[in-house]
Write a protein that holds these residues in place. Structure first.
Motif: not given
Length: 199
Positions: A94-107
């Motif tokens: 989602r277009d926000n800063a919420d970590d719940n909607f952040l998918e980590i592609v590369e750590g």
């Protein structure tokens, strides 16, 4: 869906003693400065101001909705504070800063950061997402450790035998985001846990 690459270089002062790791910066439209924890409604720098100067507005630019980057950088250098995030590349669901909607592609390769700071023996994750990602990173290197309770810490067994060759203490702090349901003053109480390490 676009993949975002981390827009900042790790901030790793030569005297770095504590490495703070968040998850990933917010969308740039939310930035109030070109540095870590740039979102005006994120309270990380207010927590630091409250702890070290007794003033939650210490790092704010008077009359403006932005933080004083120069003052923050000077403070971090003087205290040996290093900063980066647990993710290098992400997708925002989602277009926000919420970590719940952040998918980590590369750590992030956290050991590579620590290798550049031989005096650093403390890592602090600022929130749940960052803590989960650090745990996953360690597991990928054969180090099994539980995520500390909020405000707590654990010794990362195996770090002394790893590439960095020393023991590391991992603190987990509450998120400095206002979305995290805790008063600023209460969050600051948790962050005081390692204040004596930064005097």
């Amino acid at each position: 869906m676009n993949i975002e690459v981390h827009p900042l270089e790790p901030f790793l002062p030569e005297n770095g003693r504590i490495l703070f790791l968040g998850s990933f910066p917010p969308p740039r439209v939310r930035w109030s400065m070109e540095f870590f924890y740039p979102n005006w409604i994120n309270d990380f720098w207010r927590i630091m101001g409250l702890i070290y100067f007794g003033d939650k507005t210490y790092f704010e630019v008077s009359g403006e909705k932005c933080f004083d980057r120069g003052r923050i950088v000077d403070f971090c250098r003087s205290r040996g504070i290093a900063l980066f995030d647990t993710a290098c590349r992400v997708r925002r669901l989602r277009d926000n800063a919420d970590d719940n909607f952040l998918e980590i592609v590369e750590g992030t390769d956290v050991f590579a950061l620590l290798d550049r700071m031989p005096g650093c023996s403390v890592v602090v994750t600022t929130g749940g997402k960052a803590s989960e990602e650090l745990q996953s990173y360690l597991r990928g290197r054969g180090i099994v450790v539980g995520i500390p309770n909020v405000g707590g810490c654990v010794e990362i067994d195996g770090c002394a035998d790893s590439a960095i060759g020393r023991s590391i203490t991992w603190y987990r702090m509450p998120s400095s985001s206002r979305a995290y349901p805790m008063r600023l003053e209460k969050k600051a109480e948790y962050y005081r846990a390692f204040q004596n390490l930064l005097t």
